[in-house]
Design a protein around this motif. Structure first.
Motif, short mmCIF file in Angstrom:
data_model
loop_
_atom_site.label_atom_id
_atom_site.label_comp_id
_atom_site.label_asym_id
_atom_site.label_seq_id
_atom_site.Cartn_x
_atom_site.Cartn_y
_atom_site.Cartn_z
N GLN A 129 -5.55 0.59 5.76
CA GLN A 129 -6.50 -0.16 4.93
C GLN A 129 -7.55 0.77 4.31
N ASN A 184 2.13 1.65 -3.50
CA ASN A 184 1.06 2.11 -4.41
C ASN A 184 0.74 3.59 -4.20
N GLN A 185 0.74 4.01 -2.93
CA GLN A 185 0.40 5.39 -2.60
C GLN A 185 1.56 6.35 -2.90
N ILE A 201 0.84 -1.20 0.00
CA ILE A 201 0.00 0.00 0.00
C ILE A 201 0.88 1.25 0.00
N ASP A 224 -6.11 2.60 1.37
CA ASP A 224 -6.07 1.75 0.18
C ASP A 224 -7.45 1.65 -0.48
#
Length: 371
Positions: free
Chosen positions: A309, A172-173, A169, A312
């Motif tokens: 979470q 991805n971020q 995550i 995401d």
């Protein structure tokens, strides 16, 4: 408790008997007689499992975990806390309303915090981070996944992420993630745990002992908000409004940012995402002031999220919406500075008209120009 236990046994109240035994365990634990406390907890647990009292089972398992933690028996503490978490998560899967899920799991936060401490005391910060994620914003995540389309829901999981997923995550971020956990139970309390997860996947952990710092974190957060003119829930500034905001914001920077400053990015345009907990959601992170007098927002691009979470899931929703809205994504409505109502001011014992939201009109106009 002993007198009550005799009566419960006489009238055949099995749940009441289990509760009395658990209370005796708490009493002996408070006296420092931990082995006797564990004996009473075990008696209570035997009855609870026979009668199927799940919430009571989670409470007793948590209390046993805390007692083993006080004895520095970390494997036993871990086993009991994990059992308690399993019971709680089974309860979460029952037909509780969204509001009940929020209130129930806020009350049960001590279980997750106890397990976090157990892992930290065993030098396992990655496992502690997984539990920190597991214990926060679960009702919000459930609500988010319910609102996803069937195709979106199949692509995501409402299960809390493990450490590998957390690293992914962050990648991805393309953001440095900073997760806080305020520990106010157990042998180490009060403490502040801070994890920093880099887009590369590297993790760093810091612990701030609030006793050594001689700081009441809750009071400091409240004072910092009053210092910058934030109104209370009723809508009015308290009569004890603080003028010197610099001191409060500097102290919060020293507590929350300086222990991890070396792990934050040097480039001001690289994003830092703060994941607070409890009172820390009220911290004005962009306004925190460093030793040079600079605001945090001057050196970092800042965002916040209730959990890694949730960060995401909201990103996935955003991407899904962008793929379906096409040109309509450029149509926006910006709203600011509404007509404020008249509310009761308890300090003045009369109704008063709320003032406009400071800067809200200029803010809305600036956002509209930007878009």
């Amino acid at each position: 408790h002993q007198q009550s236990l005799s009566i419960k046994r006489e009238i055949g109240d099995r749940q009441g008997e289990a509760i009395c035994l658990g209370n005796l365990g708490l009493a002996y634990n408070s006296l420092g007689e931990h082995q006797q406390a564990i004996g009473f907890y075990q008696q209570s647990l035997e009855i609870i499992r026979v009668i199927g009292y799940s919430q009571g089972e989670a409470d007793v398992l948590r209390n046993m975990g805390s007692t083993y933690l006080a004895l520095n028996s970390f494997p036993e503490a871990e086993a009991n806390f994990l059992e308690a978490v399993a019971v709680l998560e089974d309860l979460r899967d029952t037909e509780l309303s969204d509001a009940d899920k929020v209130s129930f799991f806020e009350i049960q936060a001590k279980t997750y915090k106890g397990l976090e401490q157990t892992y930290i005391l065993q030098s396992q910060p990655e496992a502690a981070l997984e539990i920190a994620e597991r214990g926060r914003a679960r009702a919000f995540v459930d609500l988010l996944t319910k609102r996803l389309s069937r195709q979106q829901a199949e692509a995501v999981s409402s299960e809390p992420p493990d450490f590998t997923a957390i690293q992914q995550i962050a990648r991805n971020q393309q953001s440095v993630l900073v997760e806080y956990s305020f520990i106010n139970v157990g042998p180490e309390s009060p403490s502040l745990y801070i994890w920093v997860i880099q887009p590369s996947g590297q993790i760093d952990f810091r612990k701030v002992n609030l006793d050594e710092e001689d700081i009441d974190l809750s009071s400091l957060v409240i004072r910092s908000r009053e210092a910058i003119g934030v109104r209370h829930r009723g809508g009015f500034l308290p009569s004890s409004h603080i003028i010197n905001k610099t001191e409060q914001l500097r102290q919060l920077h020293q507590l929350l940012i300086e222990p991890i400053a070396e792990h934050l990015p040097d480039a001001p345009d690289q994003r830092v995402t703060f994941i607070p907990q409890g009172e820390l959601f009220l911290v004005p992170f962009p306004a925190l002031i460093d030793a040079n007098g600079d605001y945090l927002i001057e050196n970092h691009t800042i965002s916040t999220s209730p959990s890694i979470q949730a960060l995401d899931l909201t990103q996935r929703q955003k991407l899904a919406l962008q793929s379906t809205q096409n040109n309509s994504a450029n149509s926006v409505l910006v709203v600011g500075n509404p007509d404020m109502p008249e509310v009761w001011n308890p300090e003045m014992s009369q109704s008063e008209q709320l003032a406009d939201l400071p800067g809200a009109k200029r803010e809305a106009e600036a956002v509209a120009d930007f878009l």
